[in-house]
Motif scaffolding. Structure first.
Motif, PDB file in Angstrom:
ATOM      1  N   LYS A 138      -1.643   4.200  11.133  1.00  0.00           N
ATOM      2  CA  LYS A 138      -0.346   4.876  11.183  1.00  0.00           C
ATOM      3  C   LYS A 138      -0.085   5.635   9.884  1.00  0.00           C
ATOM      4  O   LYS A 138       0.519   6.691   9.870  1.00  0.00           O
ATOM      5  CB  LYS A 138       0.780   3.870  11.424  1.00  0.00           C
ATOM      6  N   LYS A 139      -0.527   5.058   8.767  1.00  0.00           N
ATOM      7  CA  LYS A 139      -0.370   5.712   7.471  1.00  0.00           C
ATOM      8  C   LYS A 139      -1.386   5.111   6.499  1.00  0.00           C
ATOM      9  O   LYS A 139      -2.072   4.147   6.823  1.00  0.00           O
ATOM     10  CB  LYS A 139       1.049   5.543   6.935  1.00  0.00           C
ATOM     11  N   GLY A 140      -1.460   5.709   5.332  1.00  0.00           N
ATOM     12  CA  GLY A 140      -2.446   5.261   4.363  1.00  0.00           C
ATOM     13  C   GLY A 140      -3.819   5.748   4.750  1.00  0.00           C
ATOM     14  O   GLY A 140      -3.978   6.537   5.682  1.00  0.00           O
ATOM     15  N   SER A 141      -4.845   5.311   4.054  1.00  0.00           N
ATOM     16  CA  SER A 141      -6.170   5.791   4.386  1.00  0.00           C
ATOM     17  C   SER A 141      -7.250   4.887   3.862  1.00  0.00           C
ATOM     18  O   SER A 141      -6.983   3.876   3.226  1.00  0.00           O
ATOM     19  CB  SER A 141      -6.371   7.199   3.838  1.00  0.00           C
TER      20      SER A 141
ATOM     21  N   VAL B 205      -6.173   6.982  -4.841  1.00  0.00           N
ATOM     22  CA  VAL B 205      -6.795   8.221  -4.380  1.00  0.00           C
ATOM     23  C   VAL B 205      -6.446   8.530  -2.925  1.00  0.00           C
ATOM     24  O   VAL B 205      -7.023   9.423  -2.311  1.00  0.00           O
ATOM     25  CB  VAL B 205      -8.334   8.172  -4.542  1.00  0.00           C
ATOM     26  N   THR B 206      -5.506   7.768  -2.354  1.00  0.00           N
ATOM     27  CA  THR B 206      -5.046   8.014  -0.990  1.00  0.00           C
ATOM     28  C   THR B 206      -3.524   7.900  -0.972  1.00  0.00           C
ATOM     29  O   THR B 206      -2.896   7.704  -2.009  1.00  0.00           O
ATOM     30  CB  THR B 206      -5.630   6.992   0.010  1.00  0.00           C
ATOM     31  N   THR B 207      -2.948   8.011   0.222  1.00  0.00           N
ATOM     32  CA  THR B 207      -1.495   7.865   0.343  1.00  0.00           C
ATOM     33  C   THR B 207      -1.061   6.411   0.330  1.00  0.00           C
ATOM     34  O   THR B 207       0.112   6.118   0.534  1.00  0.00           O
ATOM     35  CB  THR B 207      -0.996   8.528   1.642  1.00  0.00           C
ATOM     36  N   GLY B 208      -1.999   5.487   0.095  1.00  0.00           N
ATOM     37  CA  GLY B 208      -1.602   4.088  -0.046  1.00  0.00           C
ATOM     38  C   GLY B 208      -2.381   3.150   0.848  1.00  0.00           C
ATOM     39  O   GLY B 208      -3.378   3.521   1.461  1.00  0.00           O
ATOM     40  N   PHE B 209      -1.922   1.899   0.912  1.00  0.00           N
ATOM     41  CA  PHE B 209      -2.578   0.877   1.718  1.00  0.00           C
ATOM     42  C   PHE B 209      -2.630   1.291   3.184  1.00  0.00           C
ATOM     43  O   PHE B 209      -1.747   1.991   3.683  1.00  0.00           O
ATOM     44  CB  PHE B 209      -1.829  -0.455   1.618  1.00  0.00           C
ATOM     45  N   LEU B 210      -3.666   0.826   3.869  1.00  0.00           N
ATOM     46  CA  LEU B 210      -3.774   1.071   5.299  1.00  0.00           C
ATOM     47  C   LEU B 210      -2.667   0.316   6.034  1.00  0.00           C
ATOM     48  O   LEU B 210      -2.400  -0.844   5.743  1.00  0.00           O
ATOM     49  CB  LEU B 210      -5.125   0.589   5.819  1.00  0.00           C
ATOM     50  N   VAL B 211      -2.029   1.004   6.964  1.00  0.00           N
ATOM     51  CA  VAL B 211      -0.990   0.376   7.773  1.00  0.00           C
ATOM     52  C   VAL B 211      -1.261   0.715   9.240  1.00  0.00           C
ATOM     53  O   VAL B 211      -1.250   1.884   9.615  1.00  0.00           O
ATOM     54  CB  VAL B 211       0.422   0.871   7.387  1.00  0.00           C
ATOM     55  N   PRO B 212      -1.509  -0.264  10.123  1.00  0.00           N
ATOM     56  CA  PRO B 212      -1.673  -1.682   9.770  1.00  0.00           C
ATOM     57  C   PRO B 212      -2.972  -1.901   9.018  1.00  0.00           C
ATOM     58  O   PRO B 212      -3.895  -1.101   9.129  1.00  0.00           O
ATOM     59  CB  PRO B 212      -1.694  -2.378  11.139  1.00  0.00           C
ATOM     60  N   ALA B 213      -3.035  -2.961   8.226  1.00  0.00           N
ATOM     61  CA  ALA B 213      -4.204  -3.229   7.403  1.00  0.00           C
ATOM     62  C   ALA B 213      -5.470  -3.302   8.254  1.00  0.00           C
ATOM     63  O   ALA B 213      -5.471  -3.888   9.323  1.00  0.00           O
ATOM     64  CB  ALA B 213      -4.012  -4.538   6.636  1.00  0.00           C
ATOM     65  N   GLY B 214      -6.534  -2.692   7.752  1.00  0.00           N
ATOM     66  CA  GLY B 214      -7.810  -2.732   8.459  1.00  0.00           C
ATOM     67  C   GLY B 214      -7.934  -1.747   9.597  1.00  0.00           C
ATOM     68  O   GLY B 214      -8.958  -1.691  10.267  1.00  0.00           O
TER      69      GLY B 214
END
Length: 400
Positions: free
Chosen positions: A359-362, A342-351
């Motif tokens: 930087k990306k993800g949500s 439901v988002t653009t992917g994993f959080l980057v950087p994680a957490g």
């Protein structure tokens, strides 16, 4: 209309979800399917459902405005309403046709008339960092978890006054007057940090999560007193789902990557916590010492309210770090898959969502289920949108 780039992203998400369900035989109950997206273009922290008018309310913390989503068209309606401050709690009172909000920074409760979209009555001072709010419509009373004051404030919505304050767990941080978010006023202990809540109208029980004490307290709202012992759950409980048909309570445990199940009759935990998504942080609690580089895996971090479909006995959990929606079978207390992005992917950087450096993800969070339309609404924090899913999608899927 949302931007072409966002259109492409949601189209990709929808296509990938459909592809996953096409490849699996139809032998189990239907699972959620992405059907749309509502762009808010800012960090969406909080949402609420108005089932009477079929509206979903979303608060943009970047500009402190309230956006109204039409539940029929899943598009924004009208102009955003300026709240004037950072708001974390919101609930709709169908008996009075009012929207109740709580200001995280100014520490006040305010009431908005839905017909006129104007503030009514005087703001009600609550304490340090009020977070969540629920309403007992029969008594026109609001209950507000005031995180760093360590209590639940009981507010008379007719008179706009605090009737009483109910201490949760060990209460407020110490020393008195300290502020966990202000380095100039350091706290030596963090207190209980009452966070999310859920209310059972028939039993008059209010369940309150003590975020830093890993417990759930039960309040009898007729007496406005804590009853029974605190219920131990997983680490850092932060969101509830309540199936009032089965009288079972579900609690997101953010650090553990699990969901605890509580019997609403006995107020006792049922079985072992349900592992969701990528599960536990490794090593556990690695970020809490401030050593982010020590985290090898951030886990799933289930976050915010849980959606409950009482008709199918399914629960919908948002995995903030995985960026997915997870379905739990309430009969077996097991995950039914696959998880839906439901988002653009994993959080980057994680957490990174916890420190504002993504930087990306949500961060997927705050699930709402609208039984009248069989739709699920999930926030994607940094993507700045609310994802819309059909609870009973067009394709059936194998359970795990």
């Amino acid at each position: 209309m949302y931007k072409p780039a966002i259109k492409f992203v949601v189209a990709t998400l929808i296509a990938s979800t459909l592809a996953a369900t096409h490849s699996i035989a139809a032998t189990a109950p239907k699972l959620p399917e992405v059907v749309g997206l509502v762009p808010i273009n800012g960090s969406v922290f909080t949402t609420a459902l108005n089932s009477k008018l079929n509206e979903i309310y979303a608060i943009n913390s970047d500009n402190s405005k309230l956006y109204i989503i039409d539940g029929k068209t899943d598009k924004l309606k009208g102009q955003p309403f300026d709240l004037g401050s950072v708001v974390n709690g919101i609930v709709y009172n169908s008996k009075t046709d009012q929207i109740i909000i709580t200001g995280l920074i100014d520490g006040k409760l305010q009431v908005i008339d839905r017909k006129t979209m104007q503030f009514v009555g005087a703001p009600v001072p609550l304490g340090l960092h009020p977070v969540n709010v629920v309403v007992d419509e029969t008594t026109n009373t609001a209950f507000v978890s005031v995180m760093h004051s360590g209590y639940v404030a009981v507010v008379d919505l007719k008179k706009h006054v605090v009737k009483t304050k109910i201490k949760i767990g060990t209460g407020a941080p110490t020393p008195a007057g300290c502020d966990p978010w202000d380095s100039k006023k350091p706290c030596t202990t963090q207190g209980s940090n009452p966070l999310d809540m859920t209310f059972h109208q028939k039993t008059h029980k209010l369940y309150v999560a003590a975020y830093l004490e890993n417990t759930v307290s039960v309040i009898n709202t007729l007496a406005n007193k804590v009853v029974g012992s605190r219920i131990p759950v997983g680490s850092q409980p932060n969101g509830f789902g309540f199936n009032q048909t089965t009288n079972r309570l579900y609690v997101n445990n953010w650090q553990d990557g699990t969901v605890s199940v509580i019997d609403g009759k006995t107020n006792k935990v049922i079985g072992k916590p349900i592992v969701v998504g990528s599960g536990l942080q490794k090593p556990a609690h690695c970020y809490e010492a401030g050593k982010l580089t020590a985290c090898k895996s951030w886990g799933s971090m289930p976050l915010g309210p849980i959606g409950v479909n009482e008709a199918t006995n399914q629960l919908y959990v948002a995995s903030s770090n995985d960026g997915t929606l997870i379905t739990i079978d309430g009969k077996t207390n097991k995950v039914a898959g696959p998880d839906v992005p439901v988002t653009t992917g994993f959080l980057v950087p994680a957490g990174c969502a916890n420190f504002g450096a993504c930087k990306k993800g949500s961060s997927a969070q705050n699930v709402i289920y609208n039984k009248a339309t069989d739709k699920i609404y999930v926030v994607s924090l940094r993507d700045g949108w609310v994802m819309v899913l059909k609870s009973q999608g067009s394709k059936a899927t194998h359970a795990h």
